[in-house]
Design an enzyme around this catalytic site. Structure first.
Site, mmCIF file in Angstrom:
data_model
loop_
_atom_site.group_PDB
_atom_site.id
_atom_site.type_symbol
_atom_site.label_atom_id
_atom_site.label_comp_id
_atom_site.label_asym_id
_atom_site.label_seq_id
_atom_site.Cartn_x
_atom_site.Cartn_y
_atom_site.Cartn_z
ATOM 1 N N SER A 62 -16.903 -15.098 -0.061
ATOM 2 C CA SER A 62 -18.328 -15.407 0.051
ATOM 3 C C SER A 62 -18.637 -16.778 -0.554
ATOM 4 O O SER A 62 -17.938 -17.242 -1.451
ATOM 5 C CB SER A 62 -19.154 -14.362 -0.697
ATOM 6 O OG SER A 62 -18.751 -13.062 -0.342
HETATM 7 N N1 SAH Z 1 -15.785 -10.047 -2.265
HETATM 8 C C1 SAH Z 1 -14.846 -10.819 -1.495
HETATM 9 C C2 SAH Z 1 -15.370 -11.155 -0.110
HETATM 10 C C3 SAH Z 1 -14.873 -10.131 0.818
HETATM 11 S S1 SAH Z 1 -15.231 -10.265 2.540
HETATM 12 C C4 SAH Z 1 -14.398 -12.074 -2.222
HETATM 13 O O1 SAH Z 1 -14.903 -12.357 -3.320
HETATM 14 O O2 SAH Z 1 -13.497 -12.749 -1.720
HETATM 15 C C5 SAH Z 1 -15.486 -8.563 2.888
HETATM 16 C C6 SAH Z 1 -14.295 -7.662 2.755
HETATM 17 O O3 SAH Z 1 -14.723 -6.327 3.029
HETATM 18 C C7 SAH Z 1 -13.159 -7.947 3.730
HETATM 19 O O4 SAH Z 1 -11.993 -8.219 3.010
HETATM 20 C C8 SAH Z 1 -13.027 -6.650 4.527
HETATM 21 O O5 SAH Z 1 -11.700 -6.313 4.874
HETATM 22 C C9 SAH Z 1 -13.621 -5.634 3.574
HETATM 23 N N2 SAH Z 1 -14.083 -4.364 4.162
HETATM 24 C C10 SAH Z 1 -14.678 -4.133 5.351
HETATM 25 N N3 SAH Z 1 -14.924 -2.815 5.515
HETATM 26 C C11 SAH Z 1 -14.475 -2.191 4.384
HETATM 27 C C12 SAH Z 1 -14.435 -0.826 3.943
HETATM 28 N N4 SAH Z 1 -14.905 0.189 4.674
HETATM 29 N N5 SAH Z 1 -13.906 -0.583 2.733
HETATM 30 C C13 SAH Z 1 -13.397 -1.567 1.956
HETATM 31 N N6 SAH Z 1 -13.403 -2.868 2.324
HETATM 32 C C14 SAH Z 1 -13.930 -3.183 3.523
#
Ligand code: SAH
Length: 217
Positions: A62
């Protein structure tokens, strides 16, 4: 001061000027975590730009102002138990860990390769006590509940019911709730005496939550 520390410092100053950061603990947490440790080698030169960056598997770390907004809305304090859905690079979990303590942070990631990357990044940056779990975060983490704070770094079609159940009374959760197909509104959910209140904030753009209480893959 080292160059990377100076860049982190400049980024926090920008976020303060633009109103994303207003609490001293959030400013300190953002200064404390070097974002370059959580982005791929090829994106290191952009690590302190206020933009999302690709981390592989079609997912992104993000933008720092979004991490700041969520962290401010959560009103984190040391010792609170926190659940993050969407570990990605592990960066946001590290910022949370700076405030509440690494052993109090649990993060769920659906994609095993990203969960491995998050674990590696967190360990290298000194947050190996953060618990990274591979699974469907839309179901929460009932065994470890209740949580004082929860947040999703992916967009849910609606607030997942299991997460509401696992939120402690007096707890806060931040969820991106869709306005249309691409844009969501950061929504603060508060639980008080069993009652749930929602307050809408600014617009954001997250990847979808894929899972039982999310979108279909
Ligand atoms: N917080 C992260 C940004 C992550 S982007 C950072 O600081 O880098 C969002 C993430 O959510 C992705 O990696 C994606 O694979 C995950 N995601 C999507 N659906 C999900 C679910 N049901 N459970 C866990 N993770 C999930």
């Amino acid at each position: 001061m080292q160059e990377e520390q100076q860049s982190a410092e400049r980024l926090v100053e920008k976020l303060r000027t633009e109103g994303n950061v207003y609490s001293s603990n959030v400013a300190a947490a953002l200064r404390g975590v070097l974002r370059e440790k959580f982005v791929p080698e090829s994106a290191r030169d952009r690590a302190y730009n206020d933009v999302p960056l690709d981390i592989g598997e079609g997912q992104t770390i993000s933008a720092p102002h979004v991490v700041a907004d969520i962290t401010e809305l959560l009103e984190l304090k040391e010792g609170q138990r926190v659940l993050e859905i969407g570990a990605g690079s592990g960066y946001h979990a590290a910022v949370t860990a700076e405030i509440v303590g690494a052993k109090n942070v649990f993060t769920i990631e659906r994609l095993p390769s990203l969960a491995r990357m998050a674990r590696r990044n967190l360990a290298q940056a000194g947050y190996d006590e953060v618990t990274v779990i591979v699974g469907d975060g839309s179901r929460g983490l009932p065994d470890r509940s209740p949580f004082d704070r929860m947040y999703l770094t992916c967009a849910a079609p609606d607030i997942p019911e299991p997460l509401l159940e696992q939120l402690a009374d007096g707890g806060r959760m931040v969820v991106p709730v869709p306005i249309d197909d691409e844009i969501q509104r950061l929504t603060l959910v508060e639980k008080r005496d069993g009652r749930v209140e929602q307050v809408p904030y600014g617009a954001v753009q997250f990847v979808p939550l894929v899972g039982e209480h999310g979108f279909e893959a």
